[in-house]
Motif scaffolding. Sequence first.
Motif, PDB file in Angstrom:
ATOM      1  N   ARG A  44       0.836  -1.193   0.000  1.00 11.73           N
ATOM      2  CA  ARG A  44       0.000   0.000   0.000  1.00 11.73           C
ATOM      3  C   ARG A  44       0.873   1.245   0.000  1.00 11.73           C
ATOM      4  N   PHE A  45       0.301   2.309  -0.509  1.00 10.45           N
ATOM      5  CA  PHE A  45       0.914   3.624  -0.423  1.00 10.45           C
ATOM      6  C   PHE A  45       0.246   4.380   0.721  1.00 10.45           C
ATOM      7  N   ASP A  46       1.027   5.033   1.538  1.00  8.69           N
ATOM      8  CA  ASP A  46       0.484   6.008   2.483  1.00  8.69           C
ATOM      9  C   ASP A  46       0.601   7.351   1.781  1.00  8.69           C
ATOM     10  N   ILE A  47      -0.530   8.015   1.611  1.00 12.12           N
ATOM     11  CA  ILE A  47      -0.536   9.267   0.860  1.00 12.12           C
ATOM     12  C   ILE A  47      -1.045  10.413   1.722  1.00 12.12           C
ATOM     13  N   LYS A  48      -0.720  11.606   1.281  1.00 10.52           N
ATOM     14  CA  LYS A  48      -1.189  12.819   1.942  1.00 10.52           C
ATOM     15  C   LYS A  48      -1.819  13.705   0.870  1.00 10.52           C
ATOM     16  N   VAL A  49      -2.942  14.311   1.211  1.00  9.96           N
ATOM     17  CA  VAL A  49      -3.618  15.220   0.288  1.00  9.96           C
ATOM     18  C   VAL A  49      -3.938  16.519   1.017  1.00  9.96           C
ATOM     19  N   LYS A  50      -4.098  17.591   0.242  1.00  8.16           N
ATOM     20  CA  LYS A  50      -4.465  18.880   0.843  1.00  8.16           C
ATOM     21  C   LYS A  50      -5.924  18.871   1.302  1.00  8.16           C
ATOM     22  N   ARG A  51      -6.787  18.302   0.422  1.00  9.28           N
ATOM     23  CA  ARG A  51      -8.218  18.260   0.718  1.00  9.28           C
ATOM     24  C   ARG A  51      -8.732  16.865   0.396  1.00  9.28           C
ATOM     25  N   ILE A  52      -9.762  16.438   1.056  1.00  7.94           N
ATOM     26  CA  ILE A  52     -10.329  15.111   0.819  1.00  7.94           C
ATOM     27  C   ILE A  52     -10.792  14.975  -0.631  1.00  7.94           C
ATOM     28  N   LEU A 111      -1.598  14.796  -4.701  1.00  8.37           N
ATOM     29  CA  LEU A 111      -1.286  13.570  -3.963  1.00  8.37           C
ATOM     30  C   LEU A 111       0.206  13.541  -3.671  1.00  8.37           C
ATOM     31  N   ARG A 112       0.550  13.256  -2.450  1.00 13.08           N
ATOM     32  CA  ARG A 112       1.951  13.108  -2.075  1.00 13.08           C
ATOM     33  C   ARG A 112       2.115  11.719  -1.457  1.00 13.08           C
ATOM     34  N   ILE A 113       2.987  10.916  -2.061  1.00  8.19           N
ATOM     35  CA  ILE A 113       3.264   9.593  -1.503  1.00  8.19           C
ATOM     36  C   ILE A 113       4.236   9.780  -0.350  1.00  8.19           C
ATOM     37  N   MET A 114       3.796   9.389   0.829  1.00  8.52           N
ATOM     38  CA  MET A 114       4.616   9.538   2.028  1.00  8.52           C
ATOM     39  C   MET A 114       5.465   8.286   2.269  1.00  8.52           C
ATOM     40  N   GLU A 115       4.888   7.128   1.914  1.00  9.19           N
ATOM     41  CA  GLU A 115       5.575   5.880   2.213  1.00  9.19           C
ATOM     42  C   GLU A 115       5.005   4.774   1.334  1.00  9.19           C
TER      43      GLU A 115
END
Length: 93
Positions: A10-18, A27-31
Amino acid sequence: KDYKGFNYGRFDIKVKRIEDLETGEYLRIMELNGVTSEPAHIYDPKMNLLSAYKSIFKHYKIVSRISIANKTLGILPASWNSFRKLMLAHYKK
């Protein structure tokens, strides 16, 4: 992009808004987590213990099938000694 040897995870991602999850923007892949990481949704407070265990067992069933398929292709799992060395090096960091 292809990531050689990566079959499941899986990718752990971060987004600005849902809403960005739907559009695919920001989308930013964190891990990147492979087979040794447990399914993250089991930590949802709404998940009961039995459902969490079912998810974990399903995860291991998939991992087992991938392992068997890899063996038939001639891809052998890491030896215990090489795995141990890898883990020791990881935790020394």
